[in-house]
Design an enzyme around this catalytic site. Structure first.
Site, PDB file in Angstrom:
ATOM      1  N   GLU A  35      24.324  32.122  21.123  1.00  0.00           N
ATOM      2  CA  GLU A  35      25.765  31.850  20.287  1.00  0.00           C
ATOM      3  C   GLU A  35      25.480  31.248  18.945  1.00  0.00           C
ATOM      4  OE1 GLU A  35      28.596  32.929  21.520  1.00  0.00           O
ATOM      5  OE2 GLU A  35      29.772  31.951  19.815  1.00  0.00           O
ATOM      6  N   GLY A  36      24.447  30.831  18.542  1.00  0.00           N
ATOM      7  CA  GLY A  36      24.261  30.421  17.338  1.00  0.00           C
ATOM      8  C   GLY A  36      24.112  31.663  16.370  1.00  0.00           C
ATOM      9  N   HIS A  37      23.278  32.612  16.763  1.00  0.00           N
ATOM     10  CA  HIS A  37      23.320  33.856  15.990  1.00  0.00           C
ATOM     11  C   HIS A  37      24.582  34.776  15.937  1.00  0.00           C
ATOM     12  CE1 HIS A  37      18.840  33.537  17.737  1.00  0.00           C
ATOM     13  NE2 HIS A  37      18.784  33.626  16.481  1.00  0.00           N
ATOM     14  N   MET A 184      21.857  24.919  19.826  1.00  0.00           N
ATOM     15  CA  MET A 184      21.267  26.031  20.547  1.00  0.00           C
ATOM     16  C   MET A 184      19.990  26.708  19.930  1.00  0.00           C
ATOM     17  SD  MET A 184      24.620  28.179  21.635  1.00  0.00           S
ATOM     18  CE  MET A 184      26.009  27.434  22.622  1.00  0.00           C
TER      19      MET A 184
END
Ligand code: PAF
Length: 277
Positions: A35-37, A184
């Site tokens: 989710e960070g990317h 994350m």
């Protein structure tokens, strides 16, 4: 979404995007997207850019004792995630493209690259700076997005871009966290269930340190108490420090851009986190 695996394909794809957009953004990644990317891609798309994402597990940023082959890879899942976020181009070079035979140039950043991860992982930032410079030269984006989770990396890349007068802006995007606060990271998958349950304490301790510093408690006391607490909770601390936000030099009094940074081990997993005050 366009997919390029060779430099000629990348040139065509970028030229095609440039015909229909004023702004090209790059999200450099090593894949195993979470989710960070996805948030980095989404942020670029929301800003109106055509977003290119690179997926390249960069051997130059792994140390001799770090297991490059253990790095998680999931090309199919990554491409699906990029497409779902509205990414315009995926760039998947191979090692020979990034490091042609006979290559003799790397980029060494001092300043923010010294200390902390620079000490813990000798050569790591040389690898990061070199691959990022190559990716910027290949894609020629107007902006590149990096997560604040790797705070020192973000400062190193900003410094390199400023020093080499590269024609792009680096944008830092806030850390994306699990609901219990754990930042994350592709490494989280290596935590055992028991370690995963303990891992959010790292960020909780950083936040309570920030509260204590903001309330005027002395830096040395705050650092000592937090180190004790993390050790009691089973973390092996590599570093826990209050630093200048951009230069990463340690400081012993609060200043407006101060940042708390930490690297701590749970079992075989090294967790990094940071917070503003
Ligand atoms: O943060 C990462 O995933 C890597 O260090 C980066 C910036 C993609 C360079 O290989």
């Amino acid at each position: 979404m366009l997919i390029a695996r060779t430099l000629p394909d990348l040139r065509d794809a970028c030229a095609r995007l440039r015909r229909s957009t004023d702004t090209l953004a790059l999200v450099p990644t090593m894949g195993a997207l979470h989710e960070g990317h996805r948030t980095l891609v989404r942020t670029g798309v929301a800003a109106g850019a055509a977003v290119a994402a690179s997926i390249f597990v960069n051997p130059l940023q792994f140390g001799a004792n770090e297991d490059l082959s253990r790095y998680p890879r999931d090309e199919e899942g990554d491409l699906a995630a990029l497409e779902a976020e509205g990414c315009a181009l995926a760039w998947l070079p191979d090692v020979q493209t990034m490091y042609p035979t006979g290559e003799a140039t790397t980029i060494v950043v001092t300043g923010p690259a010294e200390r902390w991860e620079g000490d813990a992982r000798p050569g790591h930032f040389r690898g990061v700076a070199t691959v990022c410079a190559k990716l910027f030269g290949q894609v020629r984006p107007d902006f590149a997005y990096f997560g604040e989770k790797d705070w020192q990396q973000l400062q190193v890349v900003k410094r390199m871009v400023a020093d080499l007068l590269l024609p792009l802006s680096i944008v830092g995007v806030g850390t994306v966290r699990e609901s219990d606060g754990l930042a994350m990271s592709s490494r989280n998958r290596f935590l055992t269930a028991e370690e995963r349950a303990r891992a959010p304490a790292l960020y909780a301790v950083l936040r309570s340190m920030a509260g204590a510093l903001a309330a005027g408690e002395a830096v040395a006391n705050v650092l000592a108490k937090a180190a004790d607490e993390l050790s009691q909770r089973g973390f092996g601390i590599d570093y826990l420090a209050l630093v200048e936000g951009a230069g990463l030099a340690p400081i012993d009094t609060l200043q407006p851009d101060a940042r708390l940074i930490a690297a701590a081990r749970l079992g075989s997993v090294r967790l990094l986190d940071n917070t503003g005050i």
